[in-house]
Design an enzyme around this catalytic site. Structure first.
Site, short mmCIF file in Angstrom:
data_model
loop_
_atom_site.label_atom_id
_atom_site.label_comp_id
_atom_site.label_asym_id
_atom_site.label_seq_id
_atom_site.Cartn_x
_atom_site.Cartn_y
_atom_site.Cartn_z
N PHE A 134 38.20 37.69 40.80
CA PHE A 134 39.11 38.81 40.51
C PHE A 134 38.89 39.93 41.54
O PHE A 134 39.84 40.46 42.12
CB PHE A 134 38.86 39.30 39.07
CG PHE A 134 39.50 40.61 38.72
CD1 PHE A 134 40.86 40.70 38.44
CD2 PHE A 134 38.74 41.78 38.66
CE1 PHE A 134 41.46 41.91 38.10
CE2 PHE A 134 39.32 42.99 38.31
CZ PHE A 134 40.68 43.06 38.04
N TYR A 135 37.61 40.26 41.79
CA TYR A 135 37.32 41.36 42.73
C TYR A 135 37.61 40.95 44.18
O TYR A 135 38.10 41.75 44.96
CB TYR A 135 35.87 41.81 42.57
CG TYR A 135 35.61 42.52 41.26
CD1 TYR A 135 36.22 43.73 40.98
CD2 TYR A 135 34.77 41.96 40.29
CE1 TYR A 135 36.01 44.38 39.77
CE2 TYR A 135 34.55 42.60 39.09
CZ TYR A 135 35.17 43.80 38.83
OH TYR A 135 34.97 44.45 37.64
N ARG A 136 37.30 39.69 44.52
CA ARG A 136 37.57 39.24 45.90
C ARG A 136 39.06 39.32 46.19
O ARG A 136 39.47 39.73 47.28
CB ARG A 136 37.08 37.80 46.11
CG ARG A 136 35.59 37.71 46.42
CD ARG A 136 35.24 36.35 47.04
NE ARG A 136 35.67 35.24 46.20
CZ ARG A 136 34.91 34.70 45.24
NH1 ARG A 136 33.69 35.14 45.01
NH2 ARG A 136 35.36 33.70 44.52
N GLU A 138 41.05 41.39 45.17
CA GLU A 138 41.44 42.80 45.37
C GLU A 138 40.77 43.39 46.61
O GLU A 138 40.81 44.60 46.82
CB GLU A 138 41.08 43.63 44.12
CG GLU A 138 41.69 43.12 42.83
CD GLU A 138 43.22 43.06 42.82
OE1 GLU A 138 43.85 43.89 43.49
OE2 GLU A 138 43.78 42.17 42.14
#
Ligand SMILES: CC(C)(COP(=O)(O)OP(=O)(O)OC[C@H]1O[C@@H](n2cnc3c(N)ncnc32)[C@H](O)[C@@H]1OP(=O)(O)O)[C@@H](O)C(=O)NCCC(=O)NCCS
Length: 162
Positions: A134-136, A138
């Protein structure tokens, strides 16, 4: 919908993200941590003050040696680099998959980059590979040898909101 600092009138008992540790923290610990200045919680609420999601922000630091060489070659040799920790981020199960997680992340990054206090990056500790994904997606990059710990440089964040 609006994002505001967690306050006593926000109902906490029914918040369920599907991750018990994040739910327990929100119900039992978030208020105390805010009062003790250990972590600030921010909640996304609807028109009836129901909590749809939350995140926490705290001051933190990064060991210079944890950052990739491509970054450290442009930094002075300070052993610790200032950062802002996005410690927790969760959306209520009934509201997941509607863009609220991305919205809360953008709100947290915007709040972090509005501060006058210097921080080199926003950092996160993802709970598992899916969360890291999820963070990657973004724009976050993993730390050297720590795929679940990720960072996004403040320079990048500032350019996103310029
Ligand atoms: C992870 C979480 C915050 C995402 O919030 P959300 O509102 O469901 O996500 P969004 O609808 O904003 O989706 C944003 C993007 O992330 C992706 N995504 C959503 N949940 C994901 C997950 N668990 N893992 C990986 N990617 C995810 C979506 O597919 C979407 O990408 P796309 O637009 O390319 O399809 C939410 O599912 C949640 O609270 N999960 C439980 C707690 C948790 O895992 N927190 C992570 C912190 S360690």
């Amino acid at each position: 919908m609006r994002v505001e600092p967690l306050a006593a009138h926000h109902p906490r008992d029914r918040f369920t993200s599907g991750v018990p540790a994040l739910d327990r923290y929100f119900r039992a610990q978030a208020g105390q941590d805010a009062r003790k200045h250990l972590a600030a919680s921010f909640v996304l609420v609807d028109g009836t003050d129901q909590v749809l999601g939350y995140y926490t922000l705290s001051a933190s630091s990064i060991l210079l040696t944890e950052l990739p060489d491509t970054i450290t070659k442009r930094l002075p040799r300070y052993p610790l680099i200032p950062a802002i920790l996005l410690g927790r981020l969760a959306v209520d199960q009934g509201q997941q998959g509607k863009g609220l997680g991305r919205f809360l992340l953008a709100d947290a990054l915007h709040r972090a980059c509005r501060s006058d206090i210097a921080a080199f990056a926003v950092i996160v500790d993802a709970k598992d590979d899916a969360a890291a994904g999820f963070y990657r997606r973004e724009g976050f990059q993993p730390f050297t040898d720590r795929p679940l710990k990720l960072f996004l440089p403040m320079a990048t964040i500032r350019s996103l909101f310029a």
